[in-house]
Write an enzyme that holds these catalytic residues in place. Structure first.
Site, PDB file in Angstrom:
ATOM      1  N   GLU A 451       1.011   0.851   1.111  1.00 29.40           N
ATOM      2  CA  GLU A 451       0.018  -0.044   1.728  1.00 29.40           C
ATOM      3  C   GLU A 451       0.658  -0.966   2.757  1.00 29.40           C
ATOM      4  OE1 GLU A 451      -2.943  -0.002   2.397  1.00 29.40           O
ATOM      5  OE2 GLU A 451      -2.974   1.579   0.910  1.00 29.40           O
TER       6      GLU A 451
HETATM    7  C1  LIG Z   1       4.086   6.822  -4.107  1.00 26.14           C
HETATM    8  C2  LIG Z   1       3.566   6.650  -2.723  1.00 26.14           C
HETATM    9  C3  LIG Z   1       2.205   6.694  -2.500  1.00 26.14           C
HETATM   10  C4  LIG Z   1       1.695   6.577  -1.207  1.00 26.14           C
HETATM   11  N1  LIG Z   1       0.348   6.721  -0.993  1.00 26.14           N
HETATM   12  C5  LIG Z   1      -0.097   6.846   0.292  1.00 26.14           C
HETATM   13  C6  LIG Z   1      -1.460   7.221   0.565  1.00 26.14           C
HETATM   14  O1  LIG Z   1      -2.280   7.379  -0.342  1.00 26.14           O
HETATM   15  N2  LIG Z   1      -1.819   7.426   1.852  1.00 26.14           N
HETATM   16  C7  LIG Z   1      -0.943   7.272   2.883  1.00 26.14           C
HETATM   17  O2  LIG Z   1      -1.346   7.498   4.022  1.00 26.14           O
HETATM   18  N3  LIG Z   1       0.330   6.878   2.666  1.00 26.14           N
HETATM   19  C8  LIG Z   1       0.778   6.676   1.401  1.00 26.14           C
HETATM   20  N4  LIG Z   1       2.076   6.319   1.162  1.00 26.14           N
HETATM   21  C9  LIG Z   1       2.942   6.032   2.291  1.00 26.14           C
HETATM   22  C10 LIG Z   1       3.318   4.559   2.400  1.00 26.14           C
HETATM   23  O3  LIG Z   1       2.207   3.800   2.768  1.00 26.14           O
HETATM   24  C11 LIG Z   1       4.501   4.463   3.378  1.00 26.14           C
HETATM   25  O4  LIG Z   1       5.612   5.012   2.717  1.00 26.14           O
HETATM   26  C12 LIG Z   1       4.758   3.036   3.803  1.00 26.14           C
HETATM   27  O5  LIG Z   1       3.707   2.565   4.590  1.00 26.14           O
HETATM   28  C13 LIG Z   1       6.061   2.915   4.603  1.00 26.14           C
HETATM   29  O6  LIG Z   1       6.184   3.914   5.563  1.00 26.14           O
HETATM   30  P1  LIG Z   1       7.497   4.798   5.611  1.00 26.14           P
HETATM   31  O7  LIG Z   1       7.783   5.308   4.254  1.00 26.14           O
HETATM   32  O8  LIG Z   1       7.369   5.840   6.685  1.00 26.14           O
HETATM   33  O9  LIG Z   1       8.650   3.789   6.004  1.00 26.14           O
HETATM   34  P2  LIG Z   1       9.065   3.320   7.487  1.00 26.14           P
HETATM   35  O10 LIG Z   1       7.860   3.102   8.313  1.00 26.14           O
HETATM   36  O11 LIG Z   1      10.084   4.274   7.993  1.00 26.14           O
HETATM   37  O12 LIG Z   1       9.735   1.930   7.168  1.00 26.14           O
HETATM   38  C14 LIG Z   1      11.032   1.823   6.558  1.00 26.14           C
HETATM   39  C15 LIG Z   1      11.414   0.359   6.456  1.00 26.14           C
HETATM   40  O13 LIG Z   1      11.465  -0.206   7.757  1.00 26.14           O
HETATM   41  C16 LIG Z   1      10.602  -1.334   7.872  1.00 26.14           C
HETATM   42  N5  LIG Z   1       9.882  -1.258   9.150  1.00 26.14           N
HETATM   43  C17 LIG Z   1       9.304  -0.180   9.720  1.00 26.14           C
HETATM   44  N6  LIG Z   1       8.722  -0.520  10.878  1.00 26.14           N
HETATM   45  C18 LIG Z   1       8.922  -1.829  11.051  1.00 26.14           C
HETATM   46  C19 LIG Z   1       8.540  -2.769  12.041  1.00 26.14           C
HETATM   47  N7  LIG Z   1       7.790  -2.415  13.084  1.00 26.14           N
HETATM   48  N8  LIG Z   1       8.920  -4.028  11.876  1.00 26.14           N
HETATM   49  C20 LIG Z   1       9.654  -4.403  10.813  1.00 26.14           C
HETATM   50  N9  LIG Z   1      10.042  -3.582   9.844  1.00 26.14           N
HETATM   51  C21 LIG Z   1       9.672  -2.301   9.949  1.00 26.14           C
HETATM   52  C22 LIG Z   1       9.614  -1.227   6.720  1.00 26.14           C
HETATM   53  O14 LIG Z   1       9.226  -2.509   6.275  1.00 26.14           O
HETATM   54  C23 LIG Z   1      10.411  -0.495   5.661  1.00 26.14           C
HETATM   55  O15 LIG Z   1      11.121  -1.418   4.879  1.00 26.14           O
HETATM   56  C24 LIG Z   1       2.585   6.373  -0.132  1.00 26.14           C
HETATM   57  C25 LIG Z   1       3.970   6.295  -0.368  1.00 26.14           C
HETATM   58  C26 LIG Z   1       4.454   6.441  -1.625  1.00 26.14           C
HETATM   59  C27 LIG Z   1       5.953   6.402  -1.827  1.00 26.14           C
END
Ligand SMILES: Cc1cc2nc3c(=O)[nH]c(=O)nc-3n(C[C@H](O)[C@H](O)[C@H](O)COP(=O)(O)OP(=O)(O)OC[C@H]3O[C@@H](n4cnc5c(N)ncnc54)[C@H](O)[C@@H]3O)c2cc1C
Length: 592
Positions: A451
């Site tokens: 989220e």
């Molecule tokens: C168990 C699970 C359930 C999930 N359920 C859903 C779902 O139902 N639907 C769905 O669509 N997604 C879902 N997700 C995805 C989840 O919402 C994302 O994993 C999350 O939003 C982070 O994206 P990412 O993993 O690509 O990390 P990234 O975007 O790669 O981020 C990695 C780190 O970098 C930081 N970061 C990234 N960009 C910035 C920025 N611009 N400024 C500052 N910091 C930044 C983030 O805070 C984070 O700490 C789920 C994930 C998991 C693990």
């Protein structure tokens, strides 16, 4: 408590039992917030009697404790299974979900025109916390459904509302939110899933999503994905994203399920926790999608669902904090180790209980202060959203928006902290599976990540919400805090923390004009400062109206603990926010 496993060492693991906090909830509703008089001024809730509200809380608590909680540990142990695109949920989940659905819990705050019950969001917050505490994996199937309903209700055509909402509110169908792709998480602007318009006005959706919670499972007749995709001629970035309803089975005109749509679960993700929640890779192979809202306005529409989910995920953190506190307090009461510093308290036994040790008390009081403070915070924010939605109160709406990222991040961070403290209270038994505490830690961890990761919530708070009005909405809130009548012992510390937060906010707003890295560099500390200040206000209010009995004594003691031991964290946060962004930016990328 029922025993689960006899360990070789002679120690017995004990199942985590969930105890509903009915008394605390009624205290918040009646004494702290006097919600009844707030609701009586809102036409939609004018007939909502206190007895009905209490009956809803009691029945929600029964469902949580008797239907959901007994499946929490077994669901974790069994997990979900994937076979040729079909997903099987843990034993008992389908029946429990059916009970949740048939009880009308998914439509509790839903639109009555389509089968929802039209109850206040604030009441929904209290009920949701209980469901999260009881079984977060199981409740995930519910919360995604509630969020999908909100989005369709806000952006759907009349026909879309009448086809989907009654089925979703009743839990016959469930919802899912499909945003994330392997290369696009936080940065949804770079997502690639395609949508091509068809001659019948529908769209063919092609692409792959990952991490989709409740994307595929065996608990409902149909699964309704709200999927983000990009039209061929769409502008680049987040302004070129559209939102589509992409059901597993295409609905027939009579509302029954028809042809299987062209998407499938490619696999299940293997996760640290929430193992009873099915998280899928979803492959869309020209699946039929129906535009929800306007073309290229999908991200804004999706935010209706995401903002709800953010509040709900915050409540997941609160649920973990509450469960961890209960389990560790029960353990500490029974566990005999060592003697009190001032001499034996229980001389007839081999040792005193853990409750005599100041450091164990520190851990338990920290858990309790956050759990009860955050419960009040969730209810307060829910009330702001109700006032905006049902009474058109724009000021309340701005405060609700300001605090949504705070609730999401502060509550989930504290949820994990409290779960880890619980492990520490249990010592080695906190690390051992049979006692259930390590599951609470594993299940709580995800709240900080999905989220929108908590770092991104903090940037939303500082970079967007604070900067867009120069901190004016926060100032309004601080004005409300200092204008509240509380017991004399809390007046000065509250005024002090508000004054320091106001000053540091003005300094961030001013420094950010010259330094684009400043909001991101200080945002997590700033969010914690806001969360602690809000918690302090709510603790002062709770302590100031607590009754003269044991319940009230516990409130006053916990409030004093919060002010003496937790609120001073703001002094350190203030110093750290005053540091320039160079502290984090000066190191060249090549040195990482
Ligand atoms: C168990 C699970 C359930 C999930 N359920 C859903 C779902 O139902 N639907 C769905 O669509 N997604 C879902 N997700 C995805 C989840 O919402 C994302 O994993 C999350 O939003 C982070 O994206 P990412 O993993 O690509 O990390 P990234 O975007 O790669 O981020 C990695 C780190 O970098 C930081 N970061 C990234 N960009 C910035 C920025 N611009 N400024 C500052 N910091 C930044 C983030 O805070 C984070 O700490 C789920 C994930 C998991 C693990």
């Amino acid at each position: 408590m029922s025993a689960t496993t006899i360990r070789g060492s002679g120690e017995q693991g004990k199942a985590v039992e969930y105890q509903v906090q009915q008394q605390d909830i009624e205290f918040l509703l009646d004494d702290v917030f006097d919600v009844q008089s707030a609701w009586s001024k809102i036409e939609a809730f004018a007939d909502l009697s206190p007895d009905v509200v209490k009956a809803i809380v009691a029945e929600g608590g029964r469902v949580a404790a008797e239907v959901m909680a007994p499946l929490n540990q077994s669901g974790d142990a069994e997990g979900c299974q994937w076979q040729d695109g079909e997903v099987t949920t843990p034993t008992g989940f389908a029946a429990a979900f059916a009970e949740l659905a048939q009880g009308g819990w998914l439509g509790l705050s839903g639109n009555p025109q389509f089968g929802g019950q039209g109850m206040p969001k604030s009441l929904g917050c209290l009920v949701e916390e209980m469901f999260w505490s009881a079984n977060s994996s199981l409740y995930l199937y519910g919360t995604l459904t509630v969020g999908a309903c909100l989005c369709i209700d806000a952006h759907g055509s009349p026909e879309q509302k009448s086809v989907y909402l009654p089925k979703l509110y009743s839990g016959e169908w469930t919802g899912a939110m499909a945003l994330t792709e392997s290369h696009a998480g936080t940065d949804l602007g770079i997502m690639r899933t395609k949508a091509e318009v068809q001659s019948d006005g529908s769209y063919a959706i092609t692409g792959q999503k990952i991490f989709i919670t409740s994307g595929e499972h065996d608990m409902a007749e149909n699964i309704v994905h709200l999927t983000l995709a990009r039209l061929p001629d769409a502008p680049l970035g987040s302004k070129g994203i559209s939102l589509f309803i992409v059901p597993k089975y295409l609905p027939n005109d009579d509302g029954s399920v028809g042809e299987r749509n062209g998407w499938s679960s490619g696999s299940l993700e293997h996760k640290m926790g929430i193992k009873g929640s099915a998280t899928s890779v979803i492959n869309y192979d020209g699946a039929k999608g129906f535009l929800l809202g306007e073309e290229n306005q999908g991200l804004a529409a999706m935010f209706t669902m995401m903002n709800y989910e953010r509040l709900s995920v915050g409540l997941q953190g609160l649920g973990a904090a509450q469960l961890a506190y209960q389990h560790s307090a029960n353990y500490a009461r029974e566990r005999l180790q060592g003697r009190a510093p001032a001499g034996p308290q229980n001389p007839d036994a081999v040792a005193d209980s853990l409750l005599v040790h100041p450091d164990v008390r520190r851990m338990l009081l920290t858990q309790r202060a956050y759990a009860e403070g955050c419960r009040a915070m969730g209810l307060y924010v829910g009330m702001q959203l109700d006032l905006e939605k049902y009474a058109g109160d724009q000021r309340a709406g701005r405060i609700g928006q300001l605090l949504t990222p705070v609730v999401k991040a502060f509550l989930t961070d504290r949820g994990l902290d409290c779960a880890v403290l619980g492990q520490q209270v249990l010592g080695g038994h906190g690390y051992i599976k049979e006692w259930g505490m390590e599951q609470i830690v594993r299940d709580a961890r995800i709240g900080q990540i999905y989220e929108g990761a908590n770092g991104v919530q903090a940037i939303d708070l500082v970079g967007r919400k604070i900067m867009r009005d120069g901190g004016k909405t926060l100032q309004d809130l601080l004005g409300d805090i200092t204008a509240t009548t509380v017991a004399p012992e809390f007046v000065e510390p509250l005024a002090d923390v508000c004054q320091r937060l106001d000053a540091v906010t003005q300094s961030v707003v001013a420094r950010a004009q010259q330094d684009p890295n400043l909001p991101g560099a200080v945002s997590v500390d700033f969010l914690d400062f806001v969360g602690l200040t809000l918690c302090a206000w709510l603790w002062a209010r709770m302590a100031s109206c607590a009754p003269q009995n044991e319940f009230g004594d516990a409130k006053r003691a916990t409030a004093r603990y919060f002010f003496a031991r937790l609120l001073p964290q703001t002094l350190g946060l203030e110093q750290s926010i005053k540091a320039e962004s160079a502290a984090v930016m000066e190191m060249p990328e090549t040195l990482f």
